[in-house]
Design an enzyme around this catalytic site. Structure first.
Site, short mmCIF file in Angstrom:
data_model
loop_
_atom_site.label_atom_id
_atom_site.label_comp_id
_atom_site.label_asym_id
_atom_site.label_seq_id
_atom_site.Cartn_x
_atom_site.Cartn_y
_atom_site.Cartn_z
N ASP A 52 44.67 34.98 47.33
CA ASP A 52 44.87 35.43 45.96
C ASP A 52 44.78 34.21 45.03
OD1 ASP A 52 46.15 36.73 43.54
OD2 ASP A 52 46.37 38.37 44.95
N ASN A 95 39.53 35.49 42.06
CA ASN A 95 40.88 34.95 41.99
C ASN A 95 40.81 33.44 41.88
OD1 ASN A 95 43.56 36.19 41.87
ND2 ASN A 95 42.77 37.57 43.44
#
Length: 291
Positions: A198, A149
């Site tokens: 994330d 990510n």
């Protein structure tokens, strides 16, 4: 930081909203729904929204220096033409496993594209970070992880932030002039119970904003990795933010409904929508991909 005037600006209910990017020449925010196979464009000045269907899972859309757009589909880097909705393959990572897909991307100050791959089943450590220089794809050399990510890049210092979501750690490395990376070092590790890191982005003060999957918000860290504050959002799975608007002082956050059962969706009906808030700081304009 608490709420910062958080509001829903586009109720798309994306299954897996991701990859928000403000394209200044277009005065619009672009983002994707990976699992819905959709590309979205949102004009905040008018409230107008448009959606394109992608032929497969699409992780991101970014502008090119030539004036076009490129997108990361499951199979590789594609040219995307919003006029006719076509996707044309440009490059693929060598040895890209069939069960992998592209996940997230960013550009550095030289216009090089950095993108990660991941195991679509979220089990195998087969995800890698790659570099696309307009001609071909090269492995960054960073160790493989299950879910890549970020990446996020601070062009003034040549710093790349790369996230191992399952390992709950954001790493940083220096981008050398030739596009190779220096040795990675841990930047931030998210503690148990706070969700998983994330997507991330860097603001104009060099601070890193990390979206939290399962963490109901976004955190801001200073360049030394010290937590400066948190913005709470009305969905548990926040995937990434982008700075937009004419002055890059509005933060837009994508979110996801993926993994939420009926009870969870009843608790958070805003899940999957596009949010906006006042971050209290400006962002950095995205460098178009050099083709």
């Amino acid at each position: 930081m608490t709420d910062h005037d958080v509001r829903t600006v586009l109720p798309v209910q994306a299954m897996l909203g991701e990859g928000p990017v403000w394209i200044g020449r277009d005065s619009a925010l672009w983002f994707v729904d990976i699992k819905g196979h959709h590309v979205h464009r949102f004009d905040p000045a008018t409230g107008a929204a448009r959606r394109w269907d992608a032929p497969d899972q699409v992780g991101w859309v970014l502008p090119t220096a030539a004036g076009g757009l490129i997108a990361g589909l499951r199979s590789g880097v594609h040219r995307f033409d919003p006029v006719d909705g076509s996707f044309v393959l440009l490059a693929q990572p060598d040895g890209h496993p069939a069960h992998n897909r592209l996940n997230d991307a960013a550009t550095d100050g030289a216009g090089r594209l950095w993108f990660g791959t991941m195991d679509d089943d979220e089990r195998a450590a087969s995800g890698r970070l790659f570099r696309f220089d307009g001609a071909g794809v090269a492995d960054s050399g960073l160790p493989p992880v299950c879910i890549t990510n970020g990446p996020a890049i601070h062009a003034p210092t040549g710093t790349l932030y790369h996230t191992d979501t399952v390992g709950k750690t954001v790493w940083r490395a220096t981008i050398r002039d030739d596009g190779t990376l220096g040795a990675p070092a841990p930047f931030v590790t998210i503690e148990d119970g706070a969700g998983h890191p994330d997507g991330s982005v860097v603001d104009a003060e060099g601070c890193v904003w990390v979206a939290l999957w399962g963490g109901w918000g976004v955190r801001r860290y200073d360049p030394a990795g010290v937590l400066m504050g948190t913005v709470s959002l009305p969905a548990s799975n926040i995937t990434k933010i982008a700075f937009g608007g004419p002055d890059l002082r509005t933060a837009y956050a994508t979110s996801a409904r993926k993994g939420l059962d009926a009870a969870a969706l009843a608790e958070q009906p805003e899940a999957g929508n596009l949010f906006a808030f006042d971050p209290g700081v400006a962002g950095i304009a995205v460098t178009p991909v050099a083709m």
